[in-house]
Motif scaffolding. Structure first.
Motif, mmCIF file in Angstrom:
data_model
loop_
_atom_site.group_PDB
_atom_site.id
_atom_site.type_symbol
_atom_site.label_atom_id
_atom_site.label_comp_id
_atom_site.label_asym_id
_atom_site.label_seq_id
_atom_site.Cartn_x
_atom_site.Cartn_y
_atom_site.Cartn_z
ATOM 1 N N ARG A 39 0.834 -1.204 0.000
ATOM 2 C CA ARG A 39 0.000 0.000 0.000
ATOM 3 C C ARG A 39 0.867 1.252 0.000
ATOM 4 N NH1 ARG A 39 -3.824 -2.922 2.934
ATOM 5 N NH2 ARG A 39 -2.746 -2.556 4.902
ATOM 6 N N ALA A 40 1.940 1.217 0.772
ATOM 7 C CA ALA A 40 2.844 2.366 0.782
ATOM 8 C C ALA A 40 3.546 2.503 -0.561
ATOM 9 C CB ALA A 40 3.865 2.217 1.914
ATOM 10 N N ARG A 59 -2.858 8.196 4.641
ATOM 11 C CA ARG A 59 -3.562 8.461 5.900
ATOM 12 C C ARG A 59 -2.969 7.681 7.062
ATOM 13 N NH1 ARG A 59 -6.873 10.527 2.580
ATOM 14 N NH2 ARG A 59 -9.125 10.482 2.886
ATOM 15 N N ILE A 60 -1.676 7.648 7.138
ATOM 16 C CA ILE A 60 -1.020 7.049 8.299
ATOM 17 C C ILE A 60 -0.029 8.074 8.817
ATOM 18 C CG2 ILE A 60 -1.287 4.679 7.470
ATOM 19 C CD1 ILE A 60 1.522 4.736 6.457
ATOM 20 N N THR A 61 0.485 7.843 10.019
ATOM 21 C CA THR A 61 1.450 8.791 10.564
ATOM 22 C C THR A 61 2.770 8.653 9.824
ATOM 23 O OG1 THR A 61 2.201 7.212 12.207
ATOM 24 C CG2 THR A 61 0.439 8.712 12.848
ATOM 25 N N LYS A 62 3.574 9.688 9.914
ATOM 26 C CA LYS A 62 4.858 9.636 9.225
ATOM 27 C C LYS A 62 5.762 8.574 9.839
ATOM 28 C CE LYS A 62 6.282 13.718 11.863
ATOM 29 N NZ LYS A 62 7.006 14.997 11.821
ATOM 30 N N GLN A 63 5.552 8.276 11.108
ATOM 31 C CA GLN A 63 6.333 7.208 11.721
ATOM 32 C C GLN A 63 6.005 5.855 11.085
ATOM 33 O OE1 GLN A 63 4.724 9.608 13.259
ATOM 34 N NE2 GLN A 63 5.484 10.039 15.311
ATOM 35 N N SER A 64 4.729 5.611 10.905
ATOM 36 C CA SER A 64 4.330 4.355 10.263
ATOM 37 C C SER A 64 4.877 4.293 8.842
ATOM 38 C CB SER A 64 2.807 4.244 10.218
ATOM 39 O OG SER A 64 2.265 4.283 11.512
ATOM 40 N N ALA A 65 4.733 5.389 8.126
ATOM 41 C CA ALA A 65 5.222 5.427 6.751
ATOM 42 C C ALA A 65 6.725 5.185 6.728
ATOM 43 C CB ALA A 65 4.888 6.772 6.113
ATOM 44 N N SER A 66 7.414 5.825 7.654
ATOM 45 C CA SER A 66 8.864 5.668 7.717
ATOM 46 C C SER A 66 9.249 4.217 7.976
ATOM 47 C CB SER A 66 9.423 6.561 8.826
ATOM 48 O OG SER A 66 10.817 6.444 8.902
ATOM 49 N N ALA A 67 8.520 3.567 8.864
ATOM 50 C CA ALA A 67 8.812 2.164 9.177
ATOM 51 C C ALA A 67 8.575 1.285 7.948
ATOM 52 C CB ALA A 67 7.935 1.698 10.339
#
Lengths: 143, 143
Positions: A39-40, A59-67
């Motif tokens: 999805r990312a 629609r996720i936090t940047k921390q989640s996206a970063s992970a």
DNA sequence: CATATCAGTCAGGGAAACTGACCAGTCGAG
DNA sequence: CTCGACTGGTCAGTTTCCCTGACTGATATG
């Protein structure tokens, strides 16, 4: 009244497509690609994208996206390169392996679309596409 | 070719509906109801349903379904009663609080449908519904 | 140049799903 | 009628995914 709610029907359809694409990608040998990573990765553009923008669009936090980008990078699907326009930022770009996986995904996507068209007929398929695009004006804050 | 893939558009629409319903239910004072709990609760029937059947329909393991029913029960939305037809099984039935929450959800669902119909017009809305129902034959193994 | 803003990371936690092992009640075949 | 296979459900443990809050370093604005 008129059967199941369109929202539920859309959910069923969307889940089906995601499943089909995921299966195809895994079957093509990209077994370390999870749905969340995919999805990312779906947000990636040719010219690169910032982690923050991935987060916002998905629609996720940047921390989640970063992970997720971390995982994608570890598995060789993407690379992080410096953003020439902003020294704070880094751009996430597709690596060759990511490009290959994306090609498989796009092919499966088209296959699903063809099947649907065959099942519905060109006319109803066009009507579906039309209505969904129009609905997006209501349902998608990004537009 | 013709813009975004219908699968993606369906995803956007489905997410919108889920969000709207969730917001409405929370706003009505049912703040302890998570989306996952709501998805499980949506399977409830007047005459009760087994945990295993919830799991099968929602495509989750029976362990996950059981955990969600635990939460729902703890929050007073459902009860587990013995199944008169099978001493191994227990039936999950709506408690009064669950019935109230469900009423709010149904009302919001209808509101979304009305808004969509207003936006698309009755004709295109009918075409959408028709195409989605037809697609279900392909995308939903449960039918 | 001081301060507010923005990109991204670090630390820690919680929800929701999974697998595998297990128990108890039910059902069908001998 | 009983014995093995099946079924409804739970227990234990793990993973994935996403969150909040606090932080660093770079950029932009007054």
């Amino acid at each position: 009244m008129s059967g199941p709610h369109p929202g539920l029907l859309m959910f069923i359809g969307a889940r089906y497509v995601e499943q089909r694409i995921n299966d195809a990608v895994v079957a093509a040998g990209f077994e370390d690609l999870t749905p969340a990573m995919a999805r990312a990765a779906a947000r990636l553009r040719e010219d690169g994208i910032r982690v923050t923008d991935i987060a916002e669009q998905a629609r996720i936090t940047k921390q989640s996206a970063s992970a997720l980008v971390d995982q994608l990078e570890r598995c060789g699907y993407v690379e992080r390169v410096p953003d020439p326009a902003d020294a704070r930022a880094r751009l996430v770009v597709l690596a060759p392996r990511g490009r290959a996986a994306q090609a498989v995904a796009r092919r499966e996507e088209r296959a699903v679309e063809r099947e649907w068209r065959r099942h519905l007929g060109a006319e109803r398929m066009a009507a579906l596409q039309d209505a969904l695009v129009a609905l997006r004006e209501v349902t998608d804050p990004y537009l």
